[in-house]
Design a protein around this motif. Structure first.
Motif, PDB file in Angstrom:
ATOM      1  N   GLU A 248       0.829  -1.202   0.000  1.00 37.70           N
ATOM      2  CA  GLU A 248       0.000   0.000   0.000  1.00 37.70           C
ATOM      3  C   GLU A 248       0.867   1.258   0.000  1.00 37.70           C
ATOM      4  O   GLU A 248       0.565   2.227  -0.716  1.00 37.70           O
ATOM      5  CB  GLU A 248      -0.919  -0.011   1.215  1.00 37.70           C
ATOM      6  CG  GLU A 248      -1.928   1.123   1.228  1.00 37.70           C
ATOM      7  CD  GLU A 248      -2.972   0.975   2.313  1.00 37.70           C
ATOM      8  OE1 GLU A 248      -3.761   1.929   2.506  1.00 37.70           O
ATOM      9  OE2 GLU A 248      -2.999  -0.083   2.971  1.00 37.70           O
ATOM     10  N   ASP A 249       1.953   1.262   0.765  1.00 36.59           N
ATOM     11  CA  ASP A 249       2.827   2.441   0.824  1.00 36.59           C
ATOM     12  C   ASP A 249       3.459   2.748  -0.532  1.00 36.59           C
ATOM     13  O   ASP A 249       3.504   3.914  -0.952  1.00 36.59           O
ATOM     14  CB  ASP A 249       3.929   2.230   1.867  1.00 36.59           C
ATOM     15  CG  ASP A 249       3.423   2.378   3.298  1.00 36.59           C
ATOM     16  OD1 ASP A 249       2.307   2.909   3.484  1.00 36.59           O
ATOM     17  OD2 ASP A 249       4.141   1.961   4.225  1.00 36.59           O
ATOM     18  N   ILE A 250       3.954   1.716  -1.208  1.00 38.71           N
ATOM     19  CA  ILE A 250       4.594   1.929  -2.515  1.00 38.71           C
ATOM     20  C   ILE A 250       3.586   2.486  -3.514  1.00 38.71           C
ATOM     21  O   ILE A 250       3.869   3.468  -4.237  1.00 38.71           O
ATOM     22  CB  ILE A 250       5.198   0.621  -3.049  1.00 38.71           C
ATOM     23  CG1 ILE A 250       6.434   0.214  -2.238  1.00 38.71           C
ATOM     24  CG2 ILE A 250       5.551   0.748  -4.534  1.00 38.71           C
ATOM     25  CD1 ILE A 250       7.657   1.052  -2.472  1.00 38.71           C
ATOM     26  N   ILE A 251       2.394   1.896  -3.576  1.00 30.62           N
ATOM     27  CA  ILE A 251       1.402   2.362  -4.547  1.00 30.62           C
ATOM     28  C   ILE A 251       0.955   3.790  -4.230  1.00 30.62           C
ATOM     29  O   ILE A 251       0.838   4.632  -5.134  1.00 30.62           O
ATOM     30  CB  ILE A 251       0.196   1.401  -4.593  1.00 30.62           C
ATOM     31  CG1 ILE A 251       0.642   0.002  -5.055  1.00 30.62           C
ATOM     32  CG2 ILE A 251      -0.887   1.955  -5.524  1.00 30.62           C
ATOM     33  CD1 ILE A 251       1.321  -0.050  -6.406  1.00 30.62           C
ATOM     34  N   ASP A 252       0.708   4.083  -2.969  1.00 26.43           N
ATOM     35  CA  ASP A 252       0.317   5.447  -2.607  1.00 26.43           C
ATOM     36  C   ASP A 252       1.421   6.448  -2.942  1.00 26.43           C
ATOM     37  O   ASP A 252       1.142   7.583  -3.379  1.00 26.43           O
ATOM     38  CB  ASP A 252      -0.016   5.523  -1.116  1.00 26.43           C
ATOM     39  CG  ASP A 252      -1.338   4.850  -0.771  1.00 26.43           C
ATOM     40  OD1 ASP A 252      -2.093   4.523  -1.709  1.00 26.43           O
ATOM     41  OD2 ASP A 252      -1.599   4.638   0.427  1.00 26.43           O
ATOM     42  N   TYR A 253       2.665   6.033  -2.757  1.00 28.48           N
ATOM     43  CA  TYR A 253       3.786   6.909  -3.095  1.00 28.48           C
ATOM     44  C   TYR A 253       3.833   7.166  -4.605  1.00 28.48           C
ATOM     45  O   TYR A 253       4.058   8.305  -5.039  1.00 28.48           O
ATOM     46  CB  TYR A 253       5.096   6.280  -2.619  1.00 28.48           C
ATOM     47  CG  TYR A 253       6.311   7.156  -2.819  1.00 28.48           C
ATOM     48  CD1 TYR A 253       6.505   8.286  -2.043  1.00 28.48           C
ATOM     49  CD2 TYR A 253       7.253   6.852  -3.799  1.00 28.48           C
ATOM     50  CE1 TYR A 253       7.610   9.096  -2.217  1.00 28.48           C
ATOM     51  CE2 TYR A 253       8.371   7.661  -3.983  1.00 28.48           C
ATOM     52  CZ  TYR A 253       8.544   8.777  -3.197  1.00 28.48           C
ATOM     53  OH  TYR A 253       9.636   9.583  -3.377  1.00 28.48           O
ATOM     54  N   LEU A 254       3.596   6.126  -5.404  1.00 30.21           N
ATOM     55  CA  LEU A 254       3.589   6.290  -6.860  1.00 30.21           C
ATOM     56  C   LEU A 254       2.461   7.218  -7.298  1.00 30.21           C
ATOM     57  O   LEU A 254       2.646   8.052  -8.204  1.00 30.21           O
ATOM     58  CB  LEU A 254       3.461   4.937  -7.547  1.00 30.21           C
ATOM     59  CG  LEU A 254       4.655   3.990  -7.421  1.00 30.21           C
ATOM     60  CD1 LEU A 254       4.345   2.646  -8.058  1.00 30.21           C
ATOM     61  CD2 LEU A 254       5.910   4.592  -8.038  1.00 30.21           C
ATOM     62  N   ILE A 255       1.300   7.085  -6.696  1.00 29.69           N
ATOM     63  CA  ILE A 255       0.181   7.966  -7.044  1.00 29.69           C
ATOM     64  C   ILE A 255       0.564   9.429  -6.835  1.00 29.69           C
ATOM     65  O   ILE A 255       0.152  10.311  -7.589  1.00 29.69           O
ATOM     66  CB  ILE A 255      -1.065   7.600  -6.209  1.00 29.69           C
ATOM     67  CG1 ILE A 255      -1.618   6.237  -6.664  1.00 29.69           C
ATOM     68  CG2 ILE A 255      -2.148   8.675  -6.313  1.00 29.69           C
ATOM     69  CD1 ILE A 255      -2.691   5.672  -5.744  1.00 29.69           C
ATOM     70  N   ASN A 256       1.402   9.676  -5.862  1.00 32.18           N
ATOM     71  CA  ASN A 256       1.790  11.052  -5.525  1.00 32.18           C
ATOM     72  C   ASN A 256       3.062  11.538  -6.206  1.00 32.18           C
ATOM     73  O   ASN A 256       3.318  12.745  -6.214  1.00 32.18           O
ATOM     74  CB  ASN A 256       1.948  11.174  -4.006  1.00 32.18           C
ATOM     75  CG  ASN A 256       0.628  11.247  -3.288  1.00 32.18           C
ATOM     76  OD1 ASN A 256       0.044  12.322  -3.177  1.00 32.18           O
ATOM     77  ND2 ASN A 256       0.122  10.114  -2.829  1.00 32.18           N
ATOM     78  N   THR A 257       3.857  10.636  -6.784  1.00 34.52           N
ATOM     79  CA  THR A 257       5.166  11.059  -7.302  1.00 34.52           C
ATOM     80  C   THR A 257       5.486  10.587  -8.724  1.00 34.52           C
ATOM     81  O   THR A 257       6.408  11.132  -9.343  1.00 34.52           O
ATOM     82  CB  THR A 257       6.298  10.557  -6.387  1.00 34.52           C
ATOM     83  OG1 THR A 257       6.277   9.117  -6.364  1.00 34.52           O
ATOM     84  CG2 THR A 257       6.148  11.091  -4.971  1.00 34.52           C
ATOM     85  N   ALA A 258       4.778   9.609  -9.248  1.00 37.89           N
ATOM     86  CA  ALA A 258       5.132   9.036 -10.556  1.00 37.89           C
ATOM     87  C   ALA A 258       4.625   9.933 -11.681  1.00 37.89           C
ATOM     88  O   ALA A 258       3.419  10.010 -11.943  1.00 37.89           O
ATOM     89  CB  ALA A 258       4.561   7.626 -10.685  1.00 37.89           C
ATOM     90  N   ARG A 259       5.538  10.609 -12.352  1.00 40.52           N
ATOM     91  CA  ARG A 259       5.162  11.614 -13.342  1.00 40.52           C
ATOM     92  C   ARG A 259       4.380  11.009 -14.516  1.00 40.52           C
ATOM     93  O   ARG A 259       3.461  11.631 -15.054  1.00 40.52           O
ATOM     94  CB  ARG A 259       6.413  12.332 -13.842  1.00 40.52           C
ATOM     95  CG  ARG A 259       7.093  13.160 -12.771  1.00 40.52           C
ATOM     96  CD  ARG A 259       8.452  13.691 -13.231  1.00 40.52           C
ATOM     97  NE  ARG A 259       8.335  14.623 -14.352  1.00 40.52           N
ATOM     98  CZ  ARG A 259       8.092  15.914 -14.226  1.00 40.52           C
ATOM     99  NH1 ARG A 259       7.916  16.434 -13.017  1.00 40.52           N
ATOM    100  NH2 ARG A 259       8.027  16.687 -15.286  1.00 40.52           N
ATOM    101  N   GLY A 260       4.751   9.788 -14.929  1.00 43.66           N
ATOM    102  CA  GLY A 260       4.033   9.143 -16.032  1.00 43.66           C
ATOM    103  C   GLY A 260       2.593   8.837 -15.697  1.00 43.66           C
ATOM    104  O   GLY A 260       1.750   8.716 -16.596  1.00 43.66           O
ATOM    105  N   PHE A 261       2.285   8.713 -14.414  1.00 42.31           N
ATOM    106  CA  PHE A 261       0.910   8.520 -13.961  1.00 42.31           C
ATOM    107  C   PHE A 261       0.204   9.861 -13.798  1.00 42.31           C
ATOM    108  O   PHE A 261      -0.901  10.065 -14.302  1.00 42.31           O
ATOM    109  CB  PHE A 261       0.905   7.753 -12.639  1.00 42.31           C
ATOM    110  CG  PHE A 261      -0.446   7.682 -11.978  1.00 42.31           C
ATOM    111  CD1 PHE A 261      -1.407   6.807 -12.450  1.00 42.31           C
ATOM    112  CD2 PHE A 261      -0.746   8.490 -10.895  1.00 42.31           C
ATOM    113  CE1 PHE A 261      -2.667   6.750 -11.858  1.00 42.31           C
ATOM    114  CE2 PHE A 261      -1.992   8.440 -10.289  1.00 42.31           C
ATOM    115  CZ  PHE A 261      -2.959   7.564 -10.774  1.00 42.31           C
ATOM    116  N   ILE A 262       0.853  10.774 -13.119  1.00 37.14           N
ATOM    117  CA  ILE A 262       0.220  12.049 -12.777  1.00 37.14           C
ATOM    118  C   ILE A 262      -0.093  12.882 -14.018  1.00 37.14           C
ATOM    119  O   ILE A 262      -1.161  13.509 -14.115  1.00 37.14           O
ATOM    120  CB  ILE A 262       1.128  12.854 -11.825  1.00 37.14           C
ATOM    121  CG1 ILE A 262       1.257  12.127 -10.484  1.00 37.14           C
ATOM    122  CG2 ILE A 262       0.598  14.269 -11.604  1.00 37.14           C
ATOM    123  CD1 ILE A 262       2.349  12.687  -9.577  1.00 37.14           C
TER     124      ILE A 262
END
Length: 384
Positions: A248-262
Motif C-alpha cells: 500500500e505504501d509503494i502504490i500510494d507513493y507512486l500515485i503522488n510522485t510518478a510523473r508518467g501517472f500524474i
C-alpha cells in the motif's frame, strides 16, 4: 552540417548496415493469420501469446465499458479521469498478484520509467544488461547511479552489491523479450535480502503464461518475496496498459510522485473493460500458459535438431540466432515465401552479432499450424 543533413546521413548509415525498419502493411492485426503486403501468412511475430486480442469475452467487456462510460476518460486519474471499473481492475490485479494494492498505468514503458523516476532518486540501480529498453530509459531519466551486470551473472551482481553502500534497487525482466530465457529469481531474492535491496520484476512476457497466469515469480514461489511486480495487459492478456502491484505504501507513493501517472490522461473505458475481462478470463482458464509452454518445448527441440541456435529459451519466445543482419533478412524473406511471418530482430534491439529471428508462439496454434512452422524451418535450414 544541419540537423536535416545529419538525419539523412544517419538514415543512409542505417540502410547500409541492414538495420532499416519500415512499418509493415498488415490486415487482421494480431490474428493468428494475417495479410502482410497482400500475402496470407501465419503470424509468429505478435505478443498476443494466448490469442485473447480476438476473444469474444474481452470484446464484450470492452463494448459494455464504452456504453457505460464513453470513449475517453477526459483527464488524468488524479483530476477527473477516474471511474469505478478502474477500482475493480486494480483490486482484481492486487488479488491476482497477491499484493496489498495495485496501480494501472498507460503502458509498460510508462510504468518502468515512472517506477524508477519515483523510487531511484537516492538509490543505486542494479540492472541486467539485457533488460527491456524501458528499464534502461527509466534508469537514465531517473538520474540515479546504476550498474548493468552481465546477463544472468549473479556473481557479478553480488560483486557490485558488495562495493556499493547506498540504498539499492535490483530490477530485472523475469522472461527476457528477445531471448525467451528466465532470470534466476531465487538467487536475486537471496542477494536482495543479504544486501538490503528493493526488488522490482518486469513480468511483461510472463504474465498470463507462467504460474497459472500470475507470472514467473508466482511459479517460482516468490510472489511474497518480491517488492514490486510490474506487468502488462498488452501481451498475453490481449489488451493494453500496464500494472504495478506492491505494498500500500509503494502504490500510494507512486500515485503522488510518478510523473508518467500524474501527467497522463488515463486509459479509456474500453481498454479498462478489456483488461478486467482478461484477468477474469485467466482466473477461469489458469492452464492456458502450460499448453503454450509444452508447444514451445516441442518447437524448440525441433529447431535444435535442425542445428539452429535457440539460445537458452525456456518460454514461448524462441530466438533463432543467425548473427548477421543480412542473414536474418534473407531468412525472414524465405519464411514469408513459405507462409510464415517471423520478426527480424537486429541491433540496437539486440547486441551486435546476435541478430535473430524472434519466434513468438501462441496458444491458439493447432497441429496444422505447427506442421507449417516445422516445414518452413526445415526448408530454411536446407537453404541458408
Amino acid at each position: 552540417m544541419s540537423v536535416l543533413d545529419l538525419v539523412k546521413q544517419n538514415l543512409n548509415h542505417i540502410k547500409f548496415n541492414d538495420q532499416y525498419r519500415t512499418i509493415p502493411k498488415i490486415s487482421n492485426h494480431a490474428n493468428k493469420y494475417i495479410e502482410l503486403n497482400g500475402l496470407k501468412v501465419l503470424n509468429l511475430s505478435s505478443n498476443n501469446y494466448l490469442g485473447l486480442a480476438e476473444n469474444d469475452f474481452l470484446k464484450q467487456y470492452s463494448i459494455e465499458a464504452i456504453k457505460n462510460y464513453g470513449c475517453s476518460s477526459g483527464a488524468s486519474r488524479i483530476v477527473s479521469g477516474n471511474y469505478e471499473i478502474y477500482a475493480k481492475l486494480e483490486e482484481a490485479v492486487a488479488n491476482f498478484k497477491h499484493t496489498q494494492k495495485a496501480l494501472v498505468l498507460n503502458s509498460g514503458y510508462v510504468a518502468n520509467i515512472s517506477l524508477l523516476q519515483a523510487l531511484a532518486k537516492n538509490a543505486t540501480i542494479f540492472c541486467d544488461k539485457l533488460n527491456h529498453a524501458s528499464i534502461i530509459d527509466g534508469m537514465l531519466l531517473s538520474g540515479a547511479k546504476f550498474y548493468r551486470y552481465a546477463h544472468l551473472d549473479m556473481q557479478m551482481l553480488e560483486n557490485l552489491l558488495k562495493k556499493d553502500t547506498s540504498n539499492k534497487i535490483i530490477i530485472t525482466d523475469t522472461i527476457f523479450s528477445m531471448d525467451g530465457d528466465a532470470a534466476p529469481l531465487k538467487e536475486i531474492v537471496r542477494l536482495s535480502k543479504q544486501y538490503e535491496a528493493l526488488t522490482i520484476v518486469d513480468e511483461a512476457h510472463a504474465t498470463g503464461i507462467f504460474g497459472e497466469g500470475r507470472g514467473y515469480a508466482y511459479k517460482e514461489g516468490l510472489s511474497g518475496e518480491i517488492d514490486i511486480h510490474m506487468g502488462t495487459f498488452s501481451k498475453a492478456l490481449g489488451s493494453f496498459g500496464a500494472y504495478v502491484a506492491s505494498s500500500e505504501d509503494i502504490i500510494d507513493y507512486l500515485i503522488n510522485t510518478a510523473r508518467g501517472f500524474i501527467f497522463s490522461t488515463s486509459l479509456p473505458p474500453a481498454v479498462i473493460g478489456a483488461n478486467l475481462a482478461s484477468i477474469n478470463y485467466i482466473l477461469k482458464n489458469p492452464h492456458l500458459g502450460e499448453k503454450l509452454i509444452l508447444m514451445s518445448d516441442n518447437v524448440r527441440h525441433f529447431l535444435k535438431n535442425l542445428g539452429f541456435d535457440v539460445g537458452n529459451s525456456i518460454s514461448q519466445i524462441i530466438p533463432v540466432i543467425l548473427k548477421t543482419n543480412k542473414a536474418v533478412l534473407v531468412a525472414q524473406k524465405i519464411l514469408l515465401e513459405k507462409g510464415v511471418f517471423v520478426g527480424a530482430i537486429r541491433p540496437p534491439t539486440v547486441p551486435k552479432n546476435t541478430s535473430r529471428l524472434r519466434i513468438s508462439l501462441r496458444a491458439d496454434l493447432d497441429d496444422n499450424d505447427l506442421e507449417l512452422i516445422k516445414d518452413a524451418f526445415f526448408y530454411l535450414g536446407n537453404t541458408l
